[in-house]
Each structure stands twice: as structure tokens, then as C-alpha cells.
Design a protein around this motif. Sequence first.
Motif, short mmCIF file in Angstrom:
data_model
loop_
_atom_site.label_atom_id
_atom_site.label_comp_id
_atom_site.label_asym_id
_atom_site.label_seq_id
_atom_site.Cartn_x
_atom_site.Cartn_y
_atom_site.Cartn_z
N CYS A 1 -23.52 24.64 14.03
CA CYS A 1 -23.35 23.64 14.74
C CYS A 1 -24.40 23.40 15.82
N ILE B 1 -26.53 20.09 16.30
CA ILE B 1 -26.58 19.30 17.58
C ILE B 1 -28.08 18.76 17.91
N LEU C 1 -20.77 11.99 15.31
CA LEU C 1 -20.36 12.73 16.35
C LEU C 1 -18.85 13.07 16.21
N GLY D 1 -19.35 15.95 13.89
CA GLY D 1 -19.79 17.25 14.84
C GLY D 1 -18.52 17.75 15.63
N LEU E 1 -16.99 21.43 15.29
CA LEU E 1 -16.79 22.27 16.52
C LEU E 1 -15.44 23.01 16.41
N THR F 1 -21.15 14.48 9.45
CA THR F 1 -22.41 15.07 10.50
C THR F 1 -23.75 14.66 9.49
N CYS G 1 -25.89 11.62 10.59
CA CYS G 1 -27.24 12.09 11.24
C CYS G 1 -28.36 11.39 10.46
#
Length: 204
Positions: A111, A115, A133, A136, A140, A194, A198
Motif C-alpha cells: 500500500c 500510494i 483511488l 487503493g 487499504l 490501483t 495509476c
Amino acid sequence: MRWLLALTGAALIAVTGALVRSAPVTAVGSFAVLALLAVHPAVRDAGPVRRLLRAGLVLLAAAVALEHWRWPTGDPPTDPAALLALVTDPGRQRLEFLWQVGLAGCLILACFVFIVAIGQTPRDRGPFAAMSLVGGLILLSATWFAADQAWRSRPEPPRGDVFVSFGVAVGFPTGPDVEAAVGAAVLLAGAALTVLGCARRRAS
């Protein structure tokens, strides 16, 4: 389209393996999803952030390996005394705690890497930003659950001045393991959203 089909097929293998309590099948499907994400064209074209995304995927693969290396095999003893000795054995409790810490540690590091990767991508409010997001946040949540499990599994020192009464319930698997299947699906969906979100933000 073929990448989506390949990812979906590998994820279905992993989730099905978890559902039928097959550690090897779940691990193979999970590793296949993570490997496909690592070589996806969007990740290959993501520039410097590519290394971070692949590092995060390697850490997730380590978490998968830990999870399924420890997967329970065989049935617990049915004799209450033997079962009580098993669950209260200090060596077993220590190994369980170390396993939980290792699993949570891999997820926490993954994680953190993701990030950092998200922080190095262009800041926008497009669909790929939302995608990364959401992914992510999913990762999390899985990490929080693993960290909570690690905290709860910490060995408690014996206290001679307290009488402890144990209640032991023995359960035998009789059907699909829905919880394991949901856990596998959550981890893989979080990783895919994610990484691809990204990577596409970086490429756009």
C-alpha cells in the motif's frame, strides 16, 4: 479485450480455488493475475512509475505466498484435550503471530508503494484517477483487516494468578468457503484497479 479476458479468467480461477478450499489453485490464479498486471501494456508504458507498480505487485505476490503457504491442511483433533493443547501451545501461538505479522507487513508495504506511485501520477479527476483511488481504498481495507488479525493473534504471556476457562468448538468444513473467496476477490480487484488506474493516468 484479450487482456481483460485473461485477467478475468485468472481471477475466476483464484476465486473458485478459494471457494472450494484449494490453496494451490487459489495461489496459481492469484499469481497469474499479478503477473498479467505486471506485464500489461499500460504498465509497460507508465514510465518511471512502472517500477513502483511492479514493486507493489511483488509485495502482493509475497502476501499471497504467505497466505497460501499457511493454508490449513487436514482436520483438527477431535479430542478436547489434544485440541486445547494445540491452540494453547506457545510455539504455535508464536508462529501464528509471526505469520500474521509477515502477511500484514507485505500488504502495508505494498500500500505504501502504491500510494507513492499514485502521488507521482498527474493529478486529475478523470475516470482513471477514481479507478486508482477506489482500488487503493480496497487494498487499504484488506490491509487493515490483516493488521487487525495480526494484533489479535499476538501471544499472551501466561498468568499464574488467573484461572482461565477455555471453550473449544470444533468446526469441519462442509461447504464453499465464501469468506476466502471474497478475500481473494477483494485483493485482486484492488490490485487491478490501483495498478491499471495509476498506469493509465500516467500514460494519458
